[in-house]
Design a protein around this motif. Sequence first.
Motif, PDB file in Angstrom:
ATOM      1  N   ASN A 233       0.828  -1.199   0.000  1.00  0.00           N
ATOM      2  CA  ASN A 233       0.000   0.000   0.000  1.00  0.00           C
ATOM      3  C   ASN A 233       0.858   1.243   0.000  1.00  0.00           C
ATOM      4  O   ASN A 233       2.050   1.203   0.338  1.00  0.00           O
ATOM      5  CB  ASN A 233      -0.953  -0.002   1.209  1.00  0.00           C
ATOM      6  CG  ASN A 233      -0.209   0.110   2.517  1.00  0.00           C
ATOM      7  OD1 ASN A 233       0.135   1.203   2.962  1.00  0.00           O
ATOM      8  ND2 ASN A 233       0.085  -1.029   3.148  1.00  0.00           N
ATOM      9  N   TYR A 234       0.217   2.359  -0.403  1.00  0.00           N
ATOM     10  CA  TYR A 234       0.831   3.688  -0.343  1.00  0.00           C
ATOM     11  C   TYR A 234      -0.068   4.573   0.519  1.00  0.00           C
ATOM     12  O   TYR A 234      -1.206   4.838   0.155  1.00  0.00           O
ATOM     13  CB  TYR A 234       0.971   4.290  -1.750  1.00  0.00           C
ATOM     14  CG  TYR A 234       1.359   5.753  -1.745  1.00  0.00           C
ATOM     15  CD1 TYR A 234       2.680   6.137  -1.512  1.00  0.00           C
ATOM     16  CD2 TYR A 234       0.411   6.747  -1.969  1.00  0.00           C
ATOM     17  CE1 TYR A 234       3.032   7.468  -1.496  1.00  0.00           C
ATOM     18  CE2 TYR A 234       0.766   8.083  -1.951  1.00  0.00           C
ATOM     19  CZ  TYR A 234       2.070   8.443  -1.719  1.00  0.00           C
ATOM     20  OH  TYR A 234       2.421   9.772  -1.706  1.00  0.00           O
ATOM     21  N   LYS A 235       0.426   4.961   1.691  1.00  0.00           N
ATOM     22  CA  LYS A 235      -0.341   5.765   2.648  1.00  0.00           C
ATOM     23  C   LYS A 235      -1.688   5.107   2.965  1.00  0.00           C
ATOM     24  O   LYS A 235      -2.725   5.771   3.029  1.00  0.00           O
ATOM     25  CB  LYS A 235      -0.547   7.190   2.118  1.00  0.00           C
ATOM     26  CG  LYS A 235       0.736   8.004   2.055  1.00  0.00           C
ATOM     27  CD  LYS A 235       0.461   9.431   1.626  1.00  0.00           C
ATOM     28  CE  LYS A 235       1.733  10.263   1.617  1.00  0.00           C
ATOM     29  NZ  LYS A 235       1.469  11.675   1.217  1.00  0.00           N
ATOM     30  N   GLY A 236      -1.679   3.797   3.119  1.00  0.00           N
ATOM     31  CA  GLY A 236      -2.899   3.070   3.453  1.00  0.00           C
ATOM     32  C   GLY A 236      -3.770   2.699   2.279  1.00  0.00           C
ATOM     33  O   GLY A 236      -4.783   2.021   2.457  1.00  0.00           O
ATOM     34  N   CYS A 237      -3.418   3.105   1.057  1.00  0.00           N
ATOM     35  CA  CYS A 237      -4.199   2.787  -0.141  1.00  0.00           C
ATOM     36  C   CYS A 237      -3.490   1.656  -0.893  1.00  0.00           C
ATOM     37  O   CYS A 237      -2.319   1.785  -1.262  1.00  0.00           O
ATOM     38  CB  CYS A 237      -4.339   4.026  -1.024  1.00  0.00           C
ATOM     39  SG  CYS A 237      -5.433   3.808  -2.435  1.00  0.00           S
ATOM     40  N   GLY A 238      -4.184   0.543  -1.119  1.00  0.00           N
ATOM     41  CA  GLY A 238      -3.565  -0.655  -1.658  1.00  0.00           C
ATOM     42  C   GLY A 238      -3.175  -0.566  -3.121  1.00  0.00           C
ATOM     43  O   GLY A 238      -3.777   0.168  -3.905  1.00  0.00           O
ATOM     44  N   PHE A 239      -2.134  -1.353  -3.483  1.00  0.00           N
ATOM     45  CA  PHE A 239      -1.745  -1.541  -4.876  1.00  0.00           C
ATOM     46  C   PHE A 239      -2.809  -2.447  -5.506  1.00  0.00           C
ATOM     47  O   PHE A 239      -2.863  -3.634  -5.210  1.00  0.00           O
ATOM     48  CB  PHE A 239      -0.380  -2.221  -4.989  1.00  0.00           C
ATOM     49  CG  PHE A 239       0.792  -1.350  -4.644  1.00  0.00           C
ATOM     50  CD1 PHE A 239       0.816  -0.605  -3.476  1.00  0.00           C
ATOM     51  CD2 PHE A 239       1.893  -1.279  -5.484  1.00  0.00           C
ATOM     52  CE1 PHE A 239       1.902   0.194  -3.160  1.00  0.00           C
ATOM     53  CE2 PHE A 239       2.976  -0.485  -5.180  1.00  0.00           C
ATOM     54  CZ  PHE A 239       2.984   0.255  -4.007  1.00  0.00           C
TER      55      PHE A 239
END
Length: 329
Positions: free
Chosen positions: A304-310
């Motif tokens: 994830n990036y800042k809690g937002c998943g790939f």
Amino acid sequence: MMIAAWRWYQPTVCLAAAIMKLDPEDGEQIMEYFKTHALLTKEKALLQASVREQKKLLVENAKLKKDIEQLRIQLQEKQRRRTAKALLSSATPQPTLCPAPSTPVDPSAPPAGATATAPTNPPPPCSSSHERRDKQNRRRKGERKGDRRQTRPTSDSLSLELDSRVDVSRLDLRIGRIFTVRSHPLAASMSILEVDVGETAPRTVVSKLGGKTHLEELQGSLAVLLCNVKTCKLRGVVSQARLLCCTNSDDCIEVLAPPTGSAPGDRVTFLNYPGDPDRELQGKQRVWENLQPDMQVDCKGVANYKGCGFEVKGKGLCRAPTLTNCIIK
């Protein structure tokens, strides 16, 4: 309508009579089988029609999503232009009005209402005071121009400020299939990979997998690659992409695993960061270097990036094979 029902009923009766004549014992069961098969055929036709309608709705929904995305991008561009105009207008100083110089009162002048008599020897005009005022006005004007030059932002600085926006949507992350893997001839800690990322020809990728990764296990597997990095030479071999891996404090390195059903060329997106990626990341802006510290694998093994998943749309999230709570590089 009655004629049509009669036409359907007449061959059915003839078929039933013929079956009963041929097989009196099982004739009724055969007729029941035919009726059940006919009902199943009708239900299958209705189900196929509903599936076609559902596919049509999915296509229309995809078109609507694309139109909404284009409108959102246009709205963002308009907001950026308005912000730039507001910055220009706020940075331009407003001219201040200087008060008119007060004329000194001559005590020798006659009072108001009295008739002025022309002096015999009028005093010469005070040219020195006028020259001083002119010099002061020129100095003030020069100071205002200098302040205006310092405070007014140029169009280049505004464009650089807008371009310096760091957003993970600027990364072109794609799914790739690793064809071949071999060790770098000049560096033991590097490996050379041939990867299919959905283009006409595979890309050559040089990665620092180290000696703790079993290279033979990577051949034929899927991976996540950053495809809009600038092409560079690493120990004499040209690298055309970056392989995303996760690692922990024990220097254990694993290649990120795409979701099941992914195919080469599928793009990895982020729900909270929509947008199109850059054609090529510029080295001066250091986009990847600024984004990489916020890329992690959580306690569930999800990248994830800042809690937002790939995410690969419609297929799932990218994960680490075994590691948790580690960084992505």
